[in-house]
Scaffold this active site. Structure first.
Site, short mmCIF file in Angstrom:
data_model
loop_
_atom_site.label_atom_id
_atom_site.label_comp_id
_atom_site.label_asym_id
_atom_site.label_seq_id
_atom_site.Cartn_x
_atom_site.Cartn_y
_atom_site.Cartn_z
N TRP A 191 0.80 -1.22 0.00
CA TRP A 191 0.00 0.00 0.00
C TRP A 191 0.84 1.28 0.00
CZ3 TRP A 191 2.27 2.02 4.14
CH2 TRP A 191 2.79 1.12 5.08
N GLY A 246 6.93 -5.97 -0.48
CA GLY A 246 6.28 -5.90 0.83
C GLY A 246 7.26 -6.28 1.92
N LYS A 276 -2.67 -8.70 -7.05
CA LYS A 276 -3.29 -8.83 -5.73
C LYS A 276 -2.68 -7.70 -4.90
CE LYS A 276 -3.19 -10.25 -1.28
NZ LYS A 276 -3.78 -8.95 -0.93
N CYS A 306 10.49 1.54 1.49
CA CYS A 306 11.49 0.50 1.72
C CYS A 306 12.89 1.09 1.64
CB CYS A 306 11.32 -0.64 0.72
SG CYS A 306 11.16 -0.08 -0.97
N ALA A 362 -2.63 -4.69 -1.76
CA ALA A 362 -2.89 -4.70 -0.32
C ALA A 362 -4.37 -4.39 -0.06
CB ALA A 362 -1.99 -3.67 0.37
N GLU A 407 10.97 -7.88 -3.60
CA GLU A 407 11.49 -6.56 -3.21
C GLU A 407 10.93 -6.31 -1.82
OE1 GLU A 407 11.97 -3.38 -2.10
OE2 GLU A 407 10.68 -2.41 -3.58
N GLU A 426 13.11 -2.97 10.69
CA GLU A 426 12.72 -1.90 9.76
C GLU A 426 11.75 -0.96 10.49
OE1 GLU A 426 10.28 -3.05 6.25
OE2 GLU A 426 11.31 -1.43 5.22
P1 NDP Z 1 2.78 -6.87 4.02
O1 NDP Z 1 4.14 -7.06 3.54
O2 NDP Z 1 2.17 -7.92 4.86
O3 NDP Z 1 1.85 -6.64 2.72
C1 NDP Z 1 2.33 -6.46 1.41
C2 NDP Z 1 1.49 -7.25 0.44
O4 NDP Z 1 1.70 -8.64 0.66
C3 NDP Z 1 -0.02 -7.03 0.61
O5 NDP Z 1 -0.64 -7.12 -0.66
C4 NDP Z 1 -0.43 -8.21 1.48
O6 NDP Z 1 -1.79 -8.50 1.37
C5 NDP Z 1 0.43 -9.29 0.88
N1 NDP Z 1 0.64 -10.46 1.72
C6 NDP Z 1 1.16 -10.49 2.96
N2 NDP Z 1 1.25 -11.77 3.41
C7 NDP Z 1 0.76 -12.56 2.40
C8 NDP Z 1 0.56 -13.96 2.25
N3 NDP Z 1 0.91 -14.82 3.20
N4 NDP Z 1 0.01 -14.41 1.10
C9 NDP Z 1 -0.33 -13.54 0.11
N5 NDP Z 1 -0.17 -12.20 0.20
C10 NDP Z 1 0.37 -11.71 1.32
O7 NDP Z 1 2.72 -5.44 4.72
P2 NDP Z 1 1.90 -4.89 5.99
O8 NDP Z 1 0.83 -4.03 5.46
O9 NDP Z 1 1.50 -5.95 6.95
O10 NDP Z 1 3.04 -3.98 6.64
C11 NDP Z 1 3.85 -4.47 7.70
C12 NDP Z 1 5.26 -3.97 7.59
O11 NDP Z 1 5.84 -4.45 6.38
C13 NDP Z 1 5.45 -2.47 7.49
O12 NDP Z 1 5.39 -1.85 8.73
C14 NDP Z 1 6.79 -2.38 6.84
O13 NDP Z 1 7.80 -2.54 7.81
C15 NDP Z 1 6.79 -3.54 5.90
N6 NDP Z 1 6.44 -3.15 4.51
C16 NDP Z 1 7.46 -2.92 3.65
C17 NDP Z 1 7.18 -2.50 2.37
C18 NDP Z 1 8.29 -2.19 1.46
O14 NDP Z 1 8.10 -1.54 0.43
N7 NDP Z 1 9.47 -2.66 1.77
C19 NDP Z 1 5.82 -2.27 1.90
C20 NDP Z 1 4.82 -2.58 2.89
C21 NDP Z 1 5.14 -3.00 4.13
P3 NDP Z 1 -2.84 -8.00 2.50
O15 NDP Z 1 -2.85 -6.52 2.48
O16 NDP Z 1 -4.11 -8.59 2.00
O17 NDP Z 1 -2.34 -8.58 3.80
#
Ligand code: NDP
Length: 451
Positions: free
Chosen positions: A128, A204, A152, A260, A154, A226, A357
């Site tokens: 997101w 993510g 897919k 990130c 967020a 990434e 992070e």
């Molecule tokens: P997530 O990494 O969990 O979410 C990123 C994407 O992965 C979303 O579309 C999420 O879907 C999906 N996802 C997560 N787990 C699964 C799974 N098991 N199977 C399929 N899809 C999955 O981020 P969060 O929103 O929970 O953020 C938590 C932390 O992650 C942040 O505080 C930050 O530290 C880090 N983050 C890092 C990013 C970066 O660019 N490096 C980007 C976002 C987060 P859904 O939303 O439906 O859970």
């Protein structure tokens, strides 16, 4: 799936999930679309990408407001994000054919070459924080290479996810070539395993990367990950401190700190540590936090309340372990998702803000004894996405070589650029997006030897 405005905590809209039957239909449509789309010419694909860029620019305000509403990004940054998406589409429209044309290689065969053919349908699991950019960064090279895509996104940015599907439809991208799935993790797992899906790209957290890559690994499907970062911002004794402090503020607080490649650990050598903190504090104090639709605002809310709360837990744990908050460090009274610009000093390895992070406007400052110690601290992390190095020395190469990361910016901040490969090492993931490597991320590099 609920989109909640993080600034006001009001429900924007609820989106019904796609169910198994919907997903089955979309997988079939994607597979059918691939048959024709993979045979289109580079010129045809370039036309579509140029049209997507035009649609992005024509309705820039609409897309920017949607992002700001769903995840709280300051509106001026949302507009810049739309522009960058248009740029990446135009970049691949212009360079894609050259990057994907067969490469001749001299061997003992009469003719030998490598040709690049699309893999099929690629699933993108996206976050997101840059709800448009992360998707376009993936989609532009992936479609240019002739693949079809499923997104897919967020769960909190479903409006953006559907808007991107609409943009590609308006750009005359054929039906089924780019589709948005509104699905939960269980269904996402089924999609990854489905025989009609050939590869997965995920941006993510490291946790999400591990989960998705292990399912894809079982099914022997290539992944590009990434993931998170804890990028060092290294200030050496001969650095231009004023410029470093200004850019440190930008590097930490862009996108309200939720990037990130944001600088997260500010490693400053002893000689200039106090002076740097003085300048950094002045710059951080000048930031305006508040309503992200206000043009003058620099920092909006965090994208979700739970994310702001998790950030505060990291700050509290670090202070309990001996770190000191020089500014901020307490939730602001603006609303539950807002977190103020914060500087924490006397940070050491072992503390939460050093080891993990931090996804928000929290800068951890670490004192290093000298240059060697600074590099050692920079590498003392599980992550390896980017690093920013501040020095006026001419002999930077040994320092660049010594830093464990996928990207080093010297006297500048780490930022992505469509012309340059982008990605990390260690827990920050693997594979490269953007640049020519981005075009080759999801292709069958087919070797042909004609004797
Ligand atoms: P997530 O990494 O969990 O979410 C990123 C994407 O992965 C979303 O579309 C999420 O879907 C999906 N996802 C997560 N787990 C699964 C799974 N098991 N199977 C399929 N899809 C999955 O981020 P969060 O929103 O929970 O953020 C938590 C932390 O992650 C942040 O505080 C930050 O530290 C880090 N983050 C890092 C990013 C970066 O660019 N490096 C980007 C976002 C987060 P859904 O939303 O439906 O859970």
């Amino acid at each position: 799936m609920k989109s909640i405005n993080p600034a006001t905590q009001t429900l924007i809209r609820e989106y019904p999930d796609h169910n198994s039957e919907d997903v089955e239909e979309m997988l079939e449509r994607s597979s059918r679309a691939f048959r024709d789309f993979s045979k289109t010419s580079f010129d045809q694909r370039a036309d579509m990408l140029n049209q997507a860029a035009a649609v992005l620019r024509e309705k820039k305000e609409q897309w920017a407001r949607l992002m700001t509403e769903e995840m709280g990004k300051p509106i001026k940054e949302a507009r810049a994000e739309v522009e960058k998406c248009a740029w990446v589409c135009e970049h691949y429209a212009e360079t894609g054919a050259q990057g994907l044309k067969p490469k001749k290689i001299e061997t003992d065969a009469t003719n030998s070459w490598v040709q690049f053919q699309p893999l099929g349908t690629v699933l993108a699991v996206m976050p997101w924080n840059f709800p448009f950019w992360q998707v376009f960064r993936f989609a532009a090279p992936t479609l240019m290479a002739g693949n079809t895509a499923l997104l897919k996104h967020a769960g909190n940015v479903s409006g953006c996810a559907l808007a991107i599907e609409e943009i590609f439809a308006q750009a005359q991208v054929p039906d089924g070539v780019f589709q948005t799935l509104l699905i939960d993790h269980d269904l996402a797992e089924k999609v990854i395993k489905d025989r009609r899906v050939h590869a997965v790209s995920l941006t993510g957290s490291t946790r999400a990367g591990r989960a998705v890559a292990s399912v894809a690994g079982q099914a022997l499907k290539p992944t590009l990950l990434e993931l998170g970062g804890s990028d060092p911002f290294i200030v050496l004794a001969d650095a231009n401190l004023e410029k470093a402090a200004k850019e440190a503020t930008r590097a930490r607080c862009l996108n309200s700190g939720q990037s990130c490649i944001a600088a997260k650990r500010f490693i400053v050598v002893d000689e200039v540590h106090d002076e740097f903190i003085h300048l950094f504090r002045k710059e951080m104090r000048a930031l305006k936090i508040g309503d992200p639709t206000d043009e003058s605002i620099d920092i909006g809310p965090q994208a979700r309340v739970d994310l702001a709360e998790a950030l505060h837990e990291q700050v509290k744990a670090s202070i309990a372990a001996g770190a000191v908050a020089l500014m901020g460090g307490e939730p602001s009274g603006l609303g539950p998702a807002f977190y103020p610009p914060t500087i924490i000093s006397r940070v050491d390895p072992g503390m939460s803000v050093f080891d993990e992070e931090t996804f928000g406007p929290v800068a951890a400052v670490i004192r290093a004894k000298n240059t060697d110690h600074a590099i050692k601290l920079a590498n003392q992390t599980e992550y390896g996405l980017g690093a920013s190095l501040w020095t006026t020395s001419d002999t930077i190469q040994p320092l660049v070589d010594a830093i464990d990361s996928g990207h080093v910016a010297i006297n500048g901040i780490v930022k992505s650029d469509p012309r340059l490969p982008f990605g990390g090492i260690k827990d920050s993931g693997y594979g490269r997006e953007l640049g020519e490597m981005g075009l080759h991320a999801f292709v069958n590099a087919k070797t042909v030897a004609d004797f």
